[in-house]
Design an enzyme around this catalytic site. Structure first.
Site, mmCIF file in Angstrom:
data_model
loop_
_atom_site.group_PDB
_atom_site.id
_atom_site.type_symbol
_atom_site.label_atom_id
_atom_site.label_comp_id
_atom_site.label_asym_id
_atom_site.label_seq_id
_atom_site.Cartn_x
_atom_site.Cartn_y
_atom_site.Cartn_z
ATOM 1 N N ILE A 100 0.835 -1.196 0.000
ATOM 2 C CA ILE A 100 0.000 0.000 0.000
ATOM 3 C C ILE A 100 0.872 1.248 0.000
ATOM 4 O O ILE A 100 1.977 1.251 0.565
ATOM 5 C CB ILE A 100 -0.979 -0.009 1.205
ATOM 6 C CG1 ILE A 100 -1.919 1.200 1.158
ATOM 7 C CG2 ILE A 100 -0.238 -0.096 2.529
ATOM 8 C CD1 ILE A 100 -3.053 1.128 2.178
ATOM 9 N N CYS A 101 0.374 2.283 -0.646
ATOM 10 C CA CYS A 101 1.034 3.585 -0.673
ATOM 11 C C CYS A 101 2.438 3.464 -1.281
ATOM 12 O O CYS A 101 2.612 2.862 -2.324
ATOM 13 C CB CYS A 101 1.047 4.182 0.736
ATOM 14 S SG CYS A 101 1.327 5.959 0.805
ATOM 15 N N ASP A 102 3.467 3.984 -0.634
ATOM 16 C CA ASP A 102 4.793 3.999 -1.245
ATOM 17 C C ASP A 102 5.424 2.611 -1.323
ATOM 18 O O ASP A 102 6.401 2.427 -2.058
ATOM 19 C CB ASP A 102 5.715 4.954 -0.479
ATOM 20 C CG ASP A 102 6.629 5.733 -1.411
ATOM 21 O OD1 ASP A 102 6.189 6.079 -2.533
ATOM 22 O OD2 ASP A 102 7.788 5.996 -1.042
ATOM 23 N N THR A 104 4.067 0.274 -2.805
ATOM 24 C CA THR A 104 3.777 -0.144 -4.174
ATOM 25 C C THR A 104 4.892 0.312 -5.125
ATOM 26 O O THR A 104 5.226 -0.395 -6.080
ATOM 27 C CB THR A 104 2.434 0.417 -4.670
ATOM 28 O OG1 THR A 104 2.476 1.853 -4.638
ATOM 29 C CG2 THR A 104 1.286 -0.058 -3.801
#
Length: 206
Positions: A100-102, A104
């Site tokens: 999730i978020c960074d 990824t």
């Protein structure tokens, strides 16, 4: 107990972990374990201190059903590169890999997003950071979260959708119960009840 690993790096986004960790850890047969570079306290963006259960090296020696990479400010540092071996172990085991978020963007830099539908915070940012290692732009979708087989990705505001996809992938509970759980937190208590009544064919105004 089936272990689910949460990788938490320094300055991790605590809200992205809380929802899914809470529901998983309360389900019979599942237990949440935290993993980081070293077995010393790490700190969330909200100021919580967490003492990891395992180091990355220790986690690589264990069996687990899912590897969940929680976002934060450290996924573009050398500390993140130390996670590579654990991701490879997850692939080898056929475990669910969720980011999730960074986190990824980190997966993008490993080439894991090239052949699967996925999302992130911004496509351009993903392309800029991952560079030539990322060639999956044609598979990118502007959605809160998406699951493609054992790969789950979400943007930073999609933590409930992220949790929902993980629950479905791990078959933690029946799909209907997952949907009820999601609606309860996404819609709010009263709207979720109204939604349940509508689904059952009842009038929510009665």
């Amino acid at each position: 107990m089936t272990e689910v690993f949460f990788v938490l790096l320094e300055e991790y986004a605590d809200w992205e972990a809380a929802s899914i960790a809470a529901v998983l850890n309360q389900q019979e047969g599942f237990t949440v374990k935290t993993v980081s570079n070293e077995k010393q306290a790490i700190h969330s963006m909200g100021g919580f201190s967490t003492l990891p259960d395992y180091t990355l090296a220790e986690a690589c020696q264990k069996e687990f059903i899912a590897l969940i990479l929680i976002g934060g400010t450290s996924w573009r540092t050398d500390k993140a590169k130390e996670v590579d071996a654990l991701v490879a172990k997850a692939e080898q085991q056929g475990a669910v890999i969720a980011a999730i978020c960074d986190a990824t963007v980190y997966l993008g830099s490993l080439g894991l997003l090239n052949d699967h539908k996925h999302t992130s915070n911004q496509l351009q940012d993903l392309q800029d950071y991952a560079g030539a290692r990322y060639t999956g732009g044609n598979h990118y979708l502007e959605v809160q979260a998406i699951r493609a087989n054992n790969l789950i990705t979400a943007n930073g505001t999609g933590y409930l959708e992220f949790a929902k996809e993980i629950l479905l992938a791990l078959q933690v509970m029946p799909e209907k119960e997952v949907e009820q759980w999601y609606n309860f937190y996404k819609l709010g208590y009263y709207e979720a009840i109204k939604q349940e009544l509508r689904t059952a064919g009842a009038d929510p105004t009665d």
